[in-house]
Design an enzyme around this catalytic site. Structure first.
Site, PDB file in Angstrom:
ATOM      1  N   ILE A 155       0.841  -1.206   0.000  1.00  9.40           N
ATOM      2  CA  ILE A 155       0.000   0.000   0.000  1.00  9.40           C
ATOM      3  C   ILE A 155       0.873   1.252   0.000  1.00  9.40           C
ATOM      4  O   ILE A 155       0.636   2.193  -0.770  1.00  9.40           O
ATOM      5  CB  ILE A 155      -0.986  -0.008   1.194  1.00  9.40           C
ATOM      6  CG1 ILE A 155      -1.925  -1.220   1.086  1.00  9.40           C
ATOM      7  CG2 ILE A 155      -1.789   1.297   1.231  1.00  9.40           C
ATOM      8  CD1 ILE A 155      -2.815  -1.445   2.294  1.00  9.40           C
ATOM      9  N   ASP A 175      11.033   2.021   6.817  1.00 14.20           N
ATOM     10  CA  ASP A 175      10.600   0.619   6.855  1.00 14.20           C
ATOM     11  C   ASP A 175      11.829  -0.259   7.055  1.00 14.20           C
ATOM     12  O   ASP A 175      12.474  -0.683   6.091  1.00 14.20           O
ATOM     13  CB  ASP A 175       9.884   0.247   5.540  1.00 14.20           C
ATOM     14  CG  ASP A 175       9.263  -1.150   5.607  1.00 14.20           C
ATOM     15  OD1 ASP A 175       9.748  -1.978   6.398  1.00 14.20           O
ATOM     16  OD2 ASP A 175       8.307  -1.398   4.853  1.00 14.20           O
ATOM     17  N   ASP A 266      -8.930   6.260   8.695  1.00 12.01           N
ATOM     18  CA  ASP A 266      -9.811   5.164   8.283  1.00 12.01           C
ATOM     19  C   ASP A 266      -9.702   4.015   9.285  1.00 12.01           C
ATOM     20  O   ASP A 266     -10.287   2.960   9.082  1.00 12.01           O
ATOM     21  CB  ASP A 266      -9.417   4.668   6.880  1.00 12.01           C
ATOM     22  CG  ASP A 266     -10.413   3.644   6.329  1.00 12.01           C
ATOM     23  OD1 ASP A 266     -11.631   3.899   6.436  1.00 12.01           O
ATOM     24  OD2 ASP A 266      -9.987   2.605   5.796  1.00 12.01           O
ATOM     25  N   GLU A 271     -13.988  -0.056  16.168  1.00 12.87           N
ATOM     26  CA  GLU A 271     -14.642   0.220  14.879  1.00 12.87           C
ATOM     27  C   GLU A 271     -16.018  -0.432  14.831  1.00 12.87           C
ATOM     28  O   GLU A 271     -16.205  -1.504  15.415  1.00 12.87           O
ATOM     29  CB  GLU A 271     -13.766  -0.301  13.741  1.00 12.87           C
ATOM     30  CG  GLU A 271     -12.474   0.510  13.630  1.00 12.87           C
ATOM     31  CD  GLU A 271     -11.530   0.040  12.536  1.00 12.87           C
ATOM     32  OE1 GLU A 271     -11.765  -1.044  11.966  1.00 12.87           O
ATOM     33  OE2 GLU A 271     -10.560   0.736  12.265  1.00 12.87           O
ATOM     34  N   HIS A 292     -13.113   2.369   8.222  1.00  3.98           N
ATOM     35  CA  HIS A 292     -12.346   1.234   7.666  1.00  3.98           C
ATOM     36  C   HIS A 292     -12.885   0.822   6.288  1.00  3.98           C
ATOM     37  O   HIS A 292     -13.159  -0.364   6.039  1.00  3.98           O
ATOM     38  CB  HIS A 292     -12.385   0.039   8.629  1.00  3.98           C
ATOM     39  CG  HIS A 292     -11.141  -0.807   8.543  1.00  3.98           C
ATOM     40  ND1 HIS A 292     -10.294  -1.001   9.595  1.00  3.98           N
ATOM     41  CD2 HIS A 292     -10.593  -1.486   7.513  1.00  3.98           C
ATOM     42  CE1 HIS A 292      -9.291  -1.776   9.228  1.00  3.98           C
ATOM     43  NE2 HIS A 292      -9.448  -2.082   7.942  1.00  3.98           N
ATOM     44  N   ILE A 293     -13.034   1.810   5.424  1.00  5.59           N
ATOM     45  CA  ILE A 293     -13.592   1.529   4.095  1.00  5.59           C
ATOM     46  C   ILE A 293     -12.517   1.354   3.027  1.00  5.59           C
ATOM     47  O   ILE A 293     -12.831   1.226   1.848  1.00  5.59           O
ATOM     48  CB  ILE A 293     -14.568   2.646   3.643  1.00  5.59           C
ATOM     49  CG1 ILE A 293     -13.840   4.008   3.542  1.00  5.59           C
ATOM     50  CG2 ILE A 293     -15.760   2.750   4.585  1.00  5.59           C
ATOM     51  CD1 ILE A 293     -14.633   5.056   2.764  1.00  5.59           C
ATOM     52  N   ALA A 295     -10.655  -0.912   1.837  1.00  8.64           N
ATOM     53  CA  ALA A 295     -10.733  -2.023   0.872  1.00  8.64           C
ATOM     54  C   ALA A 295     -12.155  -2.536   0.780  1.00  8.64           C
ATOM     55  O   ALA A 295     -12.378  -3.687   0.420  1.00  8.64           O
ATOM     56  CB  ALA A 295      -9.794  -3.136   1.312  1.00  8.64           C
TER      57      ALA A 295
HETATM   58  P1  NAD Z   1       2.586  -5.066   3.427  1.00  4.99           P
HETATM   59  O1  NAD Z   1       2.848  -6.281   4.239  1.00  4.99           O
HETATM   60  O2  NAD Z   1       2.741  -5.138   1.959  1.00  4.99           O
HETATM   61  O3  NAD Z   1       3.530  -3.870   3.940  1.00  4.99           O
HETATM   62  C1  NAD Z   1       3.690  -3.580   5.294  1.00  4.99           C
HETATM   63  C2  NAD Z   1       5.086  -3.010   5.448  1.00  4.99           C
HETATM   64  O4  NAD Z   1       5.236  -2.593   6.807  1.00  4.99           O
HETATM   65  C3  NAD Z   1       6.199  -4.016   5.157  1.00  4.99           C
HETATM   66  O5  NAD Z   1       7.060  -3.551   4.137  1.00  4.99           O
HETATM   67  C4  NAD Z   1       6.918  -4.155   6.487  1.00  4.99           C
HETATM   68  O6  NAD Z   1       8.312  -4.337   6.329  1.00  4.99           O
HETATM   69  C5  NAD Z   1       6.600  -2.810   7.132  1.00  4.99           C
HETATM   70  N1  NAD Z   1       6.784  -2.815   8.574  1.00  4.99           N
HETATM   71  C6  NAD Z   1       6.499  -3.802   9.453  1.00  4.99           C
HETATM   72  N2  NAD Z   1       6.812  -3.393  10.694  1.00  4.99           N
HETATM   73  C7  NAD Z   1       7.291  -2.131  10.588  1.00  4.99           C
HETATM   74  C8  NAD Z   1       7.778  -1.184  11.512  1.00  4.99           C
HETATM   75  N3  NAD Z   1       7.856  -1.462  12.824  1.00  4.99           N
HETATM   76  N4  NAD Z   1       8.189   0.017  11.069  1.00  4.99           N
HETATM   77  C9  NAD Z   1       8.137   0.324   9.744  1.00  4.99           C
HETATM   78  N5  NAD Z   1       7.697  -0.555   8.803  1.00  4.99           N
HETATM   79  C10 NAD Z   1       7.282  -1.751   9.231  1.00  4.99           C
HETATM   80  O7  NAD Z   1       1.136  -4.586   3.842  1.00  4.99           O
HETATM   81  P2  NAD Z   1       0.188  -3.566   3.054  1.00  4.99           P
HETATM   82  O8  NAD Z   1      -0.655  -4.312   2.095  1.00  4.99           O
HETATM   83  O9  NAD Z   1       0.994  -2.433   2.588  1.00  4.99           O
HETATM   84  O10 NAD Z   1      -0.774  -3.121   4.246  1.00  4.99           O
HETATM   85  C11 NAD Z   1      -0.308  -2.303   5.312  1.00  4.99           C
HETATM   86  C12 NAD Z   1      -1.339  -2.321   6.434  1.00  4.99           C
HETATM   87  O11 NAD Z   1      -2.538  -1.681   5.970  1.00  4.99           O
HETATM   88  C13 NAD Z   1      -1.801  -3.731   6.815  1.00  4.99           C
HETATM   89  O12 NAD Z   1      -0.975  -4.308   7.774  1.00  4.99           O
HETATM   90  C14 NAD Z   1      -3.209  -3.517   7.320  1.00  4.99           C
HETATM   91  O13 NAD Z   1      -3.183  -3.379   8.706  1.00  4.99           O
HETATM   92  C15 NAD Z   1      -3.633  -2.210   6.687  1.00  4.99           C
HETATM   93  N6  NAD Z   1      -4.769  -2.365   5.758  1.00  4.99           N
HETATM   94  C16 NAD Z   1      -5.861  -1.556   5.919  1.00  4.99           C
HETATM   95  C17 NAD Z   1      -6.935  -1.656   5.053  1.00  4.99           C
HETATM   96  C18 NAD Z   1      -8.136  -0.765   5.189  1.00  4.99           C
HETATM   97  O14 NAD Z   1      -9.204  -1.153   4.752  1.00  4.99           O
HETATM   98  N7  NAD Z   1      -8.009   0.430   5.724  1.00  4.99           N
HETATM   99  C19 NAD Z   1      -6.907  -2.615   4.029  1.00  4.99           C
HETATM  100  C20 NAD Z   1      -5.767  -3.384   3.868  1.00  4.99           C
HETATM  101  C21 NAD Z   1      -4.698  -3.259   4.741  1.00  4.99           C
END
Ligand code: NAD
Length: 326
Positions: A155, A175, A266, A271, A292-293, A295
Site C-alpha cells: 500500500i 521501513d 480510516d 470500529e 475502515h472503508i 478495501a
Molecule cells: P505489506 O505487508 O505489503 O507492507 C507492510 C510493510 O510494513 C512491510 O514492508 C513491512 O516491512 C513494514 N513494517 C512492518 N513493521 C514495521 C515497523 N515497525 N516500522 C516500519 N515498517 C514496518 O502490507 P500492506 O498491504 O501495505 O498493508 C499495510 C497495512 O494496511 C496492513 O498491515 C493492514 O493493517 C492495513 N490495511 C488496511 C486496510 C483498510 O481497509 N483500511 C486494508 C488493507 C490493509
C-alpha cells in the site's frame, strides 16, 4: 495427514456468487446461513476469514482436520496466528490485492484534509456562508510536497507512486523490514525515493505522513505525543492501517494544540468509530473520518475473496503462497 480429495472450506463471511462458483470448482464450500455452518470448528479443512476474530478460545475448539486459514486482505492482528501454527494450521493472506483501493483512500483523505473540503462542506450545509477567502486560506497544495511513508510495502508503495506521479512529490520511506523485492520495486519506480532509518528522520521532513504498517505489539502507539511534536505544524497525518498504531488521545491533543494541521483516519481502536467514543477527534474541524472503508468497495471485496479461494486451492494442492509467519 492426507486431506480429503475435495476439501470442505467454510467461509466465515458472506461470499458473492462469482466467488462461490470459483470455490465450488475446488471445494465443498459452506457460507454463513448455510446449514451446518456452525460446525466449522470440527468440520472445516480450510476456513476463509475477513474481519472476524479467531481467538485463542476459538483455536482451542478447532479440530485436527483444519489445515489452512485463508485471510482476506493482509492484517492478521485479529487472528491467533501463533495458536493456529502450534496446531499445524497454515495461515495465508492476500498481499497487494487491495493495495490500490487503500492507497486511493489515503490519497482522498490527504487531499480532503489539505484542502479542508469536508469541513467547508459541512459548514455550507449547516447554512453558514463561507467566502472563498475563508474557505481557501487554510488550504495546502500537495504539488511538490514531501510524502513520508511509514511502511513501504504494497500500500505504501502504491501511494508513493500516486503522490510522485500526481504531485511530483518527494517520497521518504521508513521501513526497517522492507523486503528486497519491494526495495527493487521502489528503486525501479521512483529512483529518487529516500529510505530513512528512523521515524525521527522522516517526521520533521514530511508534509504528509501516511501510516502503512501492520498492528503488532511493536507498532502499537508508534505515533504518540513525541512523534507528533516532531512533525511540521503544517503537516497532515493519514492512518489507513490499523487503529492503535496512532495513539488517539495524543493525536486529539496535538490537533487541539495546533501541533499538526489535521488528520485523515480510516482506522480506529474501536470500529466502527462513533461520535460518543471519539468526539474530540471526529468533531475536530481538520479531521476526516471513515469507518475502515479502504478495501471495502464491492469489486475489491469480490476480487480479494477470489484471491483467498485461489490461495486455498493452491495450498490444498501443495503450493502454499503468502504464508503468514509471526
Ligand atoms: P505489506 O505487508 O505489503 O507492507 C507492510 C510493510 O510494513 C512491510 O514492508 C513491512 O516491512 C513494514 N513494517 C512492518 N513493521 C514495521 C515497523 N515497525 N516500522 C516500519 N515498517 C514496518 O502490507 P500492506 O498491504 O501495505 O498493508 C499495510 C497495512 O494496511 C496492513 O498491515 C493492514 O493493517 C492495513 N490495511 C488496511 C486496510 C483498510 O481497509 N483500511 C486494508 C488493507 C490493509
Amino acid at each position: 495427514m492426507p486431506v480429503a480429495i475435495r476439501p470442505h472450506v467454510f467461509s466465515l463471511y458472506p461470499l458473492d456468487e462469482e466467488t462461490i462458483a470459483l470455490a465450488e470448482r475446488s471445494f465443498r464450500i459452506t457460507c454463513p446461513g448455510d446449514e451446518g455452518h456452525e460446525l466449522w470448528y470440527t468440520k472445516a479443512d480450510g476456513i476463509m476469514v475477513r474481519s472476524q476474530r479467531v481467538t485463542p478460545e476459538d483455536v482451542a475448539k478447532i479440530g485436527p482436520q483444519l489445515k489452512f486459514l485463508g485471510k482476506h486482505g493482509v492484517g492478521v492482528d485479529a487472528i491467533d496466528v501463533k495458536g493456529l501454527s502450534a496446531k499445524g494450521v497454515v495461515v495465508t493472506n492476500t498481499p497487494g490485492v487491495n493495495a490500490t483501493a487503500v492507497a486511493e483512500l489515503a490519497l482522498t483523505l490527504a487531499l480532503a484534509v489539505a484542502r479542508n473540503v469536508p469541513f467547508i462542506d459541512r459548514e455550507i450545509r449547516a447554512g453558514k456562508t463561507i467566502t472563498k477567502q475563508a474557505g481557501g486560506e487554510g488550504g495546502m497544495q500537495l504539488t511538490g510536497r514531501t510524502l513520508g511513508l511509514i511502511g513501504g510495502g504494497n500500500i505504501g508503495f502504491t501511494l508513493g507512486k500516486m503522490f510522485h506521479g500526481a504531485f511530483g512529490a518527494k517520497i521518504i520511506v521508513y521501513d526497517p523490514h522492507l523486503s528486497p523485492a519491494m526495495e527493487s520495486a521502489w528503486t525501479a519506480a521512483i529512483p529518487s525515493y529516500r529510505r530513512v532509518t528512523s521515524l525521527d528522520d522522516l517526521l520533521p521532513a514530511s508534509d504528509v505522513v501516511s501510516v502503512h504498517v501492520p498492528l503488532f505489539d511493536s507498532t502499537r502507539d508508534m505515533i504518540g505525543a513525541r512523534e507528533l511534536r516532531l512533525m511540521k505544524r503544517s503537516a497532515v497525518l493519514i492512518n489507513t492501517a490499523r487503529g492503535g498504531i496512532v495513539n488517539e488521545e495524543a493525536l486529539a491533543q496535538a490537533l487541539d494544540e495546533g501541533v499538526i494541521l489535521g488528520a485523515g483516519l480510516d482506522a480506529f481502536s474501536t470500529e466502527p468509530p462513533t461520535l460518543a467514543q471519539f468526539s474530540s477527534l471526529i468533531n475536530h474541524p481538520r479531521v476526516v473520518s471513515t469507518p475502515h472503508i479502504g478495501a471495502a468497495s464491492l469489486d475489491v471485496i469480490s476480487q480479494t475473496a477470489k484471491s483467498v479461494v485461489e490461495h486455498l486451492r493452491d495450498a490444498f494442492a501443495g503450493n502454499i503462497r503468502d504464508e503468514v509467519k509471526l
